[in-house]
Design a protein around this motif. Structure first.
Motif, PDB file in Angstrom:
ATOM      1  N   ARG A 153     -11.074  13.191  -9.486  1.00 55.35           N
ATOM      2  CA  ARG A 153     -11.301  11.777  -9.792  1.00 55.35           C
ATOM      3  C   ARG A 153     -10.689  10.881  -8.721  1.00 55.35           C
ATOM      4  O   ARG A 153      -9.583  11.139  -8.257  1.00 55.35           O
ATOM      5  CB  ARG A 153     -10.691  11.430 -11.149  1.00 55.35           C
ATOM      6  N   VAL A 154     -11.415   9.807  -8.419  1.00 56.25           N
ATOM      7  CA  VAL A 154     -10.963   8.766  -7.496  1.00 56.25           C
ATOM      8  C   VAL A 154     -11.249   7.433  -8.175  1.00 56.25           C
ATOM      9  O   VAL A 154     -12.374   7.203  -8.634  1.00 56.25           O
ATOM     10  CB  VAL A 154     -11.724   8.832  -6.147  1.00 56.25           C
ATOM     11  N   ILE A 155     -10.242   6.562  -8.239  1.00 53.29           N
ATOM     12  CA  ILE A 155     -10.484   5.217  -8.749  1.00 53.29           C
ATOM     13  C   ILE A 155     -10.628   4.279  -7.559  1.00 53.29           C
ATOM     14  O   ILE A 155      -9.956   4.437  -6.535  1.00 53.29           O
ATOM     15  CB  ILE A 155      -9.371   4.742  -9.717  1.00 53.29           C
ATOM     16  N   THR A 156     -11.536   3.309  -7.706  1.00 56.50           N
ATOM     17  CA  THR A 156     -11.810   2.410  -6.591  1.00 56.50           C
ATOM     18  C   THR A 156     -12.511   1.158  -7.107  1.00 56.50           C
ATOM     19  O   THR A 156     -12.813   1.040  -8.283  1.00 56.50           O
ATOM     20  CB  THR A 156     -12.661   3.122  -5.515  1.00 56.50           C
ATOM     21  N   ASN A 157     -12.796   0.254  -6.188  1.00 56.24           N
ATOM     22  CA  ASN A 157     -13.479  -0.996  -6.515  1.00 56.24           C
ATOM     23  C   ASN A 157     -14.992  -0.782  -6.495  1.00 56.24           C
ATOM     24  O   ASN A 157     -15.517  -0.151  -5.579  1.00 56.24           O
ATOM     25  CB  ASN A 157     -13.066  -2.058  -5.492  1.00 56.24           C
ATOM     26  N   LYS A 158     -15.687  -1.352  -7.472  1.00 50.72           N
ATOM     27  CA  LYS A 158     -17.137  -1.138  -7.573  1.00 50.72           C
ATOM     28  C   LYS A 158     -17.914  -1.678  -6.380  1.00 50.72           C
ATOM     29  O   LYS A 158     -19.037  -1.239  -6.123  1.00 50.72           O
ATOM     30  CB  LYS A 158     -17.686  -1.719  -8.870  1.00 50.72           C
ATOM     31  N   GLY A 159     -17.339  -2.595  -5.609  1.00 52.32           N
ATOM     32  CA  GLY A 159     -18.031  -3.157  -4.454  1.00 52.32           C
ATOM     33  C   GLY A 159     -17.761  -2.426  -3.152  1.00 52.32           C
ATOM     34  O   GLY A 159     -18.198  -2.877  -2.092  1.00 52.32           O
TER      35      GLY A 159
ATOM     36  N   VAL B  73     -12.498   5.324 -17.093  1.00 49.15           N
ATOM     37  CA  VAL B  73     -11.709   4.673 -16.042  1.00 49.15           C
ATOM     38  C   VAL B  73     -10.229   4.662 -16.425  1.00 49.15           C
ATOM     39  O   VAL B  73      -9.362   4.970 -15.602  1.00 49.15           O
ATOM     40  CB  VAL B  73     -12.234   3.252 -15.759  1.00 49.15           C
ATOM     41  N   ALA B  74      -9.906   4.340 -17.679  1.00 46.56           N
ATOM     42  CA  ALA B  74      -8.511   4.319 -18.131  1.00 46.56           C
ATOM     43  C   ALA B  74      -7.882   5.701 -18.018  1.00 46.56           C
ATOM     44  O   ALA B  74      -6.710   5.830 -17.613  1.00 46.56           O
ATOM     45  CB  ALA B  74      -8.435   3.807 -19.563  1.00 46.56           C
TER      46      ALA B  74
ATOM     47  N   ARG C  37      -4.194   9.381 -15.010  1.00 46.84           N
ATOM     48  CA  ARG C  37      -4.012  10.578 -14.177  1.00 46.84           C
ATOM     49  C   ARG C  37      -3.456  10.197 -12.800  1.00 46.84           C
ATOM     50  O   ARG C  37      -2.577  10.875 -12.262  1.00 46.84           O
ATOM     51  CB  ARG C  37      -5.335  11.328 -14.022  1.00 46.84           C
ATOM     52  N   TYR C  38      -3.978   9.104 -12.241  1.00 50.21           N
ATOM     53  CA  TYR C  38      -3.479   8.603 -10.957  1.00 50.21           C
ATOM     54  C   TYR C  38      -2.001   8.248 -11.082  1.00 50.21           C
ATOM     55  O   TYR C  38      -1.189   8.614 -10.223  1.00 50.21           O
ATOM     56  CB  TYR C  38      -4.296   7.382 -10.525  1.00 50.21           C
ATOM     57  N   ALA C  39      -1.632   7.528 -12.130  1.00 48.24           N
ATOM     58  CA  ALA C  39      -0.240   7.113 -12.332  1.00 48.24           C
ATOM     59  C   ALA C  39       0.680   8.317 -12.431  1.00 48.24           C
ATOM     60  O   ALA C  39       1.792   8.309 -11.888  1.00 48.24           O
ATOM     61  CB  ALA C  39      -0.129   6.242 -13.583  1.00 48.24           C
ATOM     62  N   GLU C  40       0.213   9.377 -13.088  1.00 48.83           N
ATOM     63  CA  GLU C  40       1.032  10.586 -13.206  1.00 48.83           C
ATOM     64  C   GLU C  40       1.231  11.252 -11.855  1.00 48.83           C
ATOM     65  O   GLU C  40       2.348  11.633 -11.501  1.00 48.83           O
ATOM     66  CB  GLU C  40       0.367  11.566 -14.178  1.00 48.83           C
TER      67      GLU C  40
ATOM     68  N   THR D  82       1.512   2.917 -11.620  1.00 42.98           N
ATOM     69  CA  THR D  82       0.281   2.499 -12.276  1.00 42.98           C
ATOM     70  C   THR D  82      -0.354   1.386 -11.452  1.00 42.98           C
ATOM     71  O   THR D  82       0.299   0.393 -11.148  1.00 42.98           O
ATOM     72  CB  THR D  82       0.579   1.991 -13.703  1.00 42.98           C
ATOM     73  N   PRO D  83      -1.612   1.543 -11.069  1.00 39.95           N
ATOM     74  CA  PRO D  83      -2.277   0.495 -10.293  1.00 39.95           C
ATOM     75  C   PRO D  83      -2.370  -0.803 -11.097  1.00 39.95           C
ATOM     76  O   PRO D  83      -2.450  -0.781 -12.330  1.00 39.95           O
ATOM     77  CB  PRO D  83      -3.671   1.057 -10.039  1.00 39.95           C
ATOM     78  N   ALA D  84      -2.350  -1.916 -10.387  1.00 40.32           N
ATOM     79  CA  ALA D  84      -2.505  -3.219 -11.037  1.00 40.32           C
ATOM     80  C   ALA D  84      -3.869  -3.273 -11.724  1.00 40.32           C
ATOM     81  O   ALA D  84      -4.829  -2.647 -11.270  1.00 40.32           O
ATOM     82  CB  ALA D  84      -2.405  -4.337  -9.996  1.00 40.32           C
ATOM     83  N   PRO D  85      -3.958  -4.019 -12.820  1.00 44.77           N
ATOM     84  CA  PRO D  85      -5.260  -4.150 -13.481  1.00 44.77           C
ATOM     85  C   PRO D  85      -6.326  -4.676 -12.508  1.00 44.77           C
ATOM     86  O   PRO D  85      -6.040  -5.494 -11.644  1.00 44.77           O
ATOM     87  CB  PRO D  85      -4.985  -5.176 -14.585  1.00 44.77           C
ATOM     88  N   ASN D  86      -7.534  -4.160 -12.672  1.00 44.70           N
ATOM     89  CA  ASN D  86      -8.631  -4.551 -11.793  1.00 44.70           C
ATOM     90  C   ASN D  86      -9.927  -4.480 -12.599  1.00 44.70           C
ATOM     91  O   ASN D  86     -10.410  -3.379 -12.899  1.00 44.70           O
ATOM     92  CB  ASN D  86      -8.709  -3.625 -10.583  1.00 44.70           C
ATOM     93  N   PRO D  87     -10.503  -5.607 -12.963  1.00 43.51           N
ATOM     94  CA  PRO D  87     -11.730  -5.579 -13.767  1.00 43.51           C
ATOM     95  C   PRO D  87     -12.921  -4.971 -13.015  1.00 43.51           C
ATOM     96  O   PRO D  87     -13.923  -4.619 -13.639  1.00 43.51           O
ATOM     97  CB  PRO D  87     -11.975  -7.050 -14.096  1.00 43.51           C
TER      98      PRO D  87
END
Length: 134
Positions: free
Chosen positions: A50-56, A99-100, A105-108, A113-118
């Motif tokens: 898993r990779v979290i990122t910005n939708k744009g 996403v949550a 998992r990223y935070a662990e 913990t990444p800042a909130p990002n809508p």
């Protein structure tokens, strides 16, 4: 060196738990590689990275351009004399629960913990090949 996804060594699994910056490689529509630094988590039991990122982001555009079946991608990390690459098929997930879970998992793994990002989305990679020297 290829590794059996059904029987990864404890050292290989542990390497994916250590804090390392990784890279994600996607293909642009013209076929050229797009390589960027990312944080990656890997659940060896399910075979999902898993990779979290910005939708744009460009990486999201590249994955979406591949169509509904997903895009072939690779994630890689290096640590001193060790390296590991996971190859697979990536799709973009936008469901809040998925996403949550990825953020947790990223935070662990990364200890923050990444800042909130809508606009945050999840790149979910079904791993088909594990390579590395661990």
């Amino acid at each position: 060196m290829a590794h059996d996804l059904r029987d990864l060594s404890p050292a290989y699994v542990e390497f994916w738990r250590e804090r390392h910056i990784c890279t994600l490689t996607t293909s642009r529509p013209d076929g050229s590689p797009h390589l960027v630094p990312v944080g990656v988590t890997f659940d060896h039991e399910t075979g999902i990275a898993r990779v979290i990122t910005n939708k744009g982001s460009r990486k999201i555009a590249n994955i979406l351009a591949a169509g509904p079946d997903g895009a072939r991608v690779a994630v890689c990390q290096i640590g001193e004399r060790r390296w590991a690459t996971l190859e697979g098929v990536a799709v973009v997930r936008t469901e809040a629960e998925a996403v949550a879970d990825a953020v947790a998992r990223y935070a662990e793994r990364y200890g923050r913990t990444p800042a909130p990002n809508p606009d945050r989305v999840l790149v979910e990679i079904t791993v088909t090949k594990a390579l590395g020297l661990v």
